[in-house]
Design a protein around this motif. Structure first.
Motif, mmCIF file in Angstrom:
data_model
loop_
_atom_site.group_PDB
_atom_site.id
_atom_site.type_symbol
_atom_site.label_atom_id
_atom_site.label_comp_id
_atom_site.label_asym_id
_atom_site.label_seq_id
_atom_site.Cartn_x
_atom_site.Cartn_y
_atom_site.Cartn_z
ATOM 1 N N LEU A 48 -0.498 -32.062 6.875
ATOM 2 C CA LEU A 48 -1.429 -30.873 6.614
ATOM 3 C C LEU A 48 -2.384 -30.531 7.644
ATOM 4 O O LEU A 48 -2.670 -29.536 8.217
ATOM 5 N N LEU A 49 -3.106 -31.735 8.030
ATOM 6 C CA LEU A 49 -4.173 -31.512 9.269
ATOM 7 C C LEU A 49 -3.571 -31.148 10.652
ATOM 8 O O LEU A 49 -4.146 -30.416 11.198
ATOM 9 N N ALA A 50 -2.189 -31.935 10.787
ATOM 10 C CA ALA A 50 -1.717 -31.614 12.093
ATOM 11 C C ALA A 50 -1.064 -30.114 12.260
ATOM 12 O O ALA A 50 -1.283 -29.413 13.159
ATOM 13 N N GLY A 51 -0.583 -29.974 11.022
ATOM 14 C CA GLY A 51 -0.204 -28.475 11.070
ATOM 15 C C GLY A 51 -1.150 -27.386 11.314
ATOM 16 O O GLY A 51 -0.877 -26.112 11.749
ATOM 17 N N ALA A 52 -2.294 -27.359 10.699
ATOM 18 C CA ALA A 52 -3.445 -26.607 10.792
ATOM 19 C C ALA A 52 -3.841 -26.675 12.304
ATOM 20 O O ALA A 52 -4.315 -25.589 12.823
ATOM 21 N N ALA A 53 -3.860 -27.638 12.839
ATOM 22 C CA ALA A 53 -4.192 -27.983 14.165
ATOM 23 C C ALA A 53 -3.515 -27.050 15.077
ATOM 24 O O ALA A 53 -3.939 -26.641 16.062
ATOM 25 N N ALA A 59 4.892 -27.007 8.631
ATOM 26 C CA ALA A 59 3.915 -28.014 8.310
ATOM 27 C C ALA A 59 3.587 -27.943 6.725
ATOM 28 O O ALA A 59 3.974 -29.011 5.933
ATOM 29 N N ASP A 60 3.507 -26.929 6.050
ATOM 30 C CA ASP A 60 3.288 -26.818 4.453
ATOM 31 C C ASP A 60 4.680 -27.231 3.824
ATOM 32 O O ASP A 60 4.641 -27.822 2.837
ATOM 33 N N ASP A 61 5.723 -26.963 4.453
ATOM 34 C CA ASP A 61 7.105 -26.992 3.601
ATOM 35 C C ASP A 61 7.192 -28.554 3.926
ATOM 36 O O ASP A 61 7.547 -29.113 2.739
ATOM 37 N N LEU A 65 7.536 -31.100 0.738
ATOM 38 C CA LEU A 65 8.619 -32.153 0.571
ATOM 39 C C LEU A 65 8.195 -33.459 0.235
ATOM 40 O O LEU A 65 8.607 -34.265 -0.683
ATOM 41 N N ILE A 66 7.144 -33.923 1.092
ATOM 42 C CA ILE A 66 6.745 -35.182 0.858
ATOM 43 C C ILE A 66 6.017 -35.398 -0.300
ATOM 44 O O ILE A 66 6.143 -36.432 -1.081
ATOM 45 N N ALA A 67 5.297 -34.408 -0.815
ATOM 46 C CA ALA A 67 4.653 -34.394 -2.176
ATOM 47 C C ALA A 67 5.492 -34.520 -3.350
ATOM 48 O O ALA A 67 5.421 -35.117 -4.339
ATOM 49 N N LEU A 68 6.810 -33.779 -3.047
ATOM 50 C CA LEU A 68 7.924 -33.998 -4.302
ATOM 51 C C LEU A 68 8.463 -35.481 -4.247
ATOM 52 O O LEU A 68 9.005 -35.645 -5.401
ATOM 53 N N LEU A 69 8.750 -35.884 -2.938
ATOM 54 C CA LEU A 69 9.388 -37.202 -2.897
ATOM 55 C C LEU A 69 8.488 -38.480 -3.125
ATOM 56 O O LEU A 69 9.126 -39.606 -3.489
ATOM 57 N N ALA A 70 7.177 -38.399 -2.883
ATOM 58 C CA ALA A 70 6.367 -39.617 -3.124
ATOM 59 C C ALA A 70 6.376 -40.118 -4.419
ATOM 60 O O ALA A 70 6.400 -41.546 -4.429
ATOM 61 N N PRO A 71 6.524 -39.296 -5.363
ATOM 62 C CA PRO A 71 6.542 -39.951 -6.789
ATOM 63 C C PRO A 71 7.720 -40.892 -7.187
ATOM 64 O O PRO A 71 7.760 -41.738 -7.873
#
Length: 89
Positions: A48-53, A59-61, A65-71
């Motif tokens: 998210l930080l690199a995408g905002a920079a 980057a949001d997508d 995806l990482i947020a869905l796979l991490a658990p």
């Protein structure tokens, strides 16, 4: 502003690197599981930080995806740790 966001992304990646070391050398399975959670959280923050920079819209997508796979990764890691603990008995 982009320099600050890139620097913050590097700090998040350093935290992920420390988490990787803890997974490899962690004294207990609980430390390893918590580090696996750190990988997901730090990865999301870095993306998210690199995408905002850079202004990259994808980057949001990727962060989602990482947020869905991490658990799932953490649950699989915990299941494997529990199975290895049962085998040691």
């Amino acid at each position: 502003m982009a320099e600050f966001l890139n620097a913050a992304a590097v700090v998040a990646l350093l935290a992920v690197g420390i988490g990787l070391l803890r997974i490899l050398r962690g004294p207990s399975d609980v430390d390893r599981i918590m580090s696996a959670q750190l990988l997901g959280t730090g990865g999301i923050a870095a993306v998210l930080l690199a995408g905002a920079a850079t202004g990259e819209a994808g980057a949001d997508d990727l962060a989602l995806l990482i947020a869905l796979l991490a658990p799932f990764a953490a649950a699989a890691f915990a299941r494997e740790a529990d199975a290895s603990r049962r085998d040691d008995r």
